[in-house]
Design a protein around this motif. Structure first.
Motif: not given
Length: 364
Positions: A244, A247, A249-250, A253, A313-314, A316-318
């Motif tokens: 998280l 970032k 997760y960008e 996935k 939260e992760l 939710e970020k995909g």
């Protein structure tokens, strides 16, 4: 011999670079003083209140601002300054801001390139094997009170080993989150995992990754995002909080959730240069130790409070989480057994004593 020469040259060059960096920038991202470092006194002078000028300690966190461990270390620096009434001041570098690689933290603290630093057991296990004992795969269940009890009993071994070999002292230590396998492609099982280029955290991760079909691909912690982006990595053993805060997760996935089974839980250490520490008065030594333990407690508390929140939260970020099957967990545990046996055979008498401590705790 050639390696040692190269290491000395590296340390000399890095020292010169740090001098220029500190002179040019006036310190790190939490700079509060430009006074000279007074850590040249030795342990024989411990307890004498002869230092009148403030001492400056340089600290590096590998994790970025906003990460719960960086925030706990920031609390440590700020609170030490406050309680010593400014006798100790910090230049604080987050996100690996000093440029000291993860594997060199222990030696760099010992050499005095920084006085305190964030360190993880698997990163430095190549230099100090016993640093990663609690991170051996599937050795210790992911249970906070058990891990805390084991850690307390192992601290004297770590303090002796780091002090004698590296001129450093562990002020605090705790198990952090268990690592999951974060990937750029969908991995629901070990069959999907085969052939993927995976960043290990250390030697035991390397062995386990290889044993279950992955391709261990070492990359420094601060370079993981770029490596995922450029395809140098297909994935990494990574804790959710770092996924998280960095970032990741960008670019990645998917996560194979092996954490609950205890596949690998790294040990965080807050380490200090031994000479710098014993140059302090007894009063200030006590303050430093007390605040370090408080920082450790903050990490443990936030890990418990935020684990579910961070995962959500992760998502939710995909990021999609997959649970490995019982058969895959058994295959991983079977693969881990010879790794643990090999570690114990190579760790010497001290390693065997530490393993006996763990086994006794597990049987209680």
């Amino acid at each position: 011999m050639e390696f040692e020469k190269l290491k000395k040259v590296y340390l000399l060059v890095l020292t010169i670079m740090l001098v220029f960096l500190l002179a040019a920038c006036g310190g790190g991202d939490q700079s509060v003083s430009n006074t000279s470092n007074q850590s040249g006194n030795n342990q024989e002078n411990a307890g004498k209140k002869t230092v009148t000028k403030p001492v400056k300690w340089v600290h590096q966190s590998l994790t970025p601002r906003g990460h719960l461990i960086t925030e706990a270390e920031s609390y440590f620096a700020e609170e030490v300054e406050k309680r010593t009434e400014g006798r100790i001041k910090f230049d604080f570098y987050s996100g690996g801001g000093l440029g000291i690689p993860q594997a060199d933290v222990l030696s760099s603290v010992g050499e005095g390139l920084m006085q305190t630093g964030q360190m993880y057991g698997p990163h430095v296990a190549g230099d100090l094997k016993i640093a990663d004992i609690m991170g051996l795969p599937f050795l210790i269940p992911n249970e906070l009170e058990l891990m805390r009890s084991v850690k307390e009993k192992l601290m004297p071994y770590w303090e002796k080993g780091m002090g004698e070999q590296f001129n450093a002292i562990p002020l605090a230590a705790t198990q952090i989150e268990g690592r999951n396998i974060l990937t750029t492609s969908k991995v629901e099982s070990l069959e999907d995992f085969k052939g993927l280029k995976i960043r290990p955290s250390g030697d035991t991760d390397t062995q386990l990754t290889d044993a279950i079909g992955g391709v261990p691909t070492p990359v420094d912690y601060t370079e993981v995002y770029t490596a995922l982006q450029q395809g140098v990595l297909d994935g990494a053993w990574m804790v959710n909080s770092a996924t998280l805060s960095n970032k990741l997760y960008e670019e990645a996935k998917f996560a194979l959730e092996v954490d609950p089974a205890g596949a690998g839980i790294a040990t965080w250490f807050l380490v200090v240069n031994k000479d710098a520490f014993y140059a302090l008065s007894k009063e200030d030594q006590q303050i430093v130790r007390e605040v370090a333990v408080e920082a450790e407690a903050k990490i443990q508390q936030r890990m418990r409070e935020e684990a579910t929140k961070i995962k959500k939260e992760l998502q939710e970020k995909g990021v999609t989480f997959y649970q490995p099957s019982d058969a895959d967990i058994k295959a991983m545990k079977d693969a881990a057994e010879p790794i643990i046996d090999k570690w114990e055979s190579e760790a010497g008498d001290v390693g065997k004593q530490m393993m006996d401590v763990i086994k006794e705790e597990l049987n209680n």
